[in-house]
Design a protein around this motif. Structure first.
Motif: not given
Length: 123
Positions: A49-54
């Motif tokens: 999984a990944v998430t953007s900076w915000n």
């Protein structure tokens, strides 16, 4: 430079839940995308999984969609992975990674990596 330290792994039974944490230090003022990867014995490292900076964008591997949740607390510089309904096939060394670019990070090309935390799912 960014240093990443994972924690929260352990031995759990099938169906249990577990929350991993990744503490970031160093150049944490930068807007980094962050993500989780895992590597099981004898297998290649795979995207989880990944998430953007915000946190506005989150992407999951099909194998964990609906069971895992990625989140981040930028005030504390911590990335989380809440894992539910764990299966034996989730057993792996889980790595935290960070990069200024989300797409390369998803492809396993992140600039910064932690040492990993072991998750074992077994009855």
């Amino acid at each position: 430079q960014v240093q990443l330290v994972e924690s929260g792994g352990g031995l759990v039974q099938p169906g249990d839940s577990l929350r991993l944490s990744c503490a970031a230090s160093g150049r944490t003022d930068a807007s980094f995308a962050m993500g989780w990867f895992r590597q099981a014995p004898g297998k290649e490292r795979e995207f989880v999984a990944v998430t953007s900076w915000n946190g506005d964008t989150t992407i999951y591997a099909d194998s964990v969609k609906g069971r895992f949740n990625i989140s981040r607390d930028n005030a504390k510089n911590i990335l989380y992975l809440k894992m539910s309904s764990l299966k034996p096939e989730d057993t792996a060394l889980y790595y935290c990674a960070a990069d200024s670019r989300l797409v390369p990070l998803m492809g396993g090309l992140g600039d910064y990596w932690g040492q990993g935390t072991q998750v074992t799912v077994s009855s």
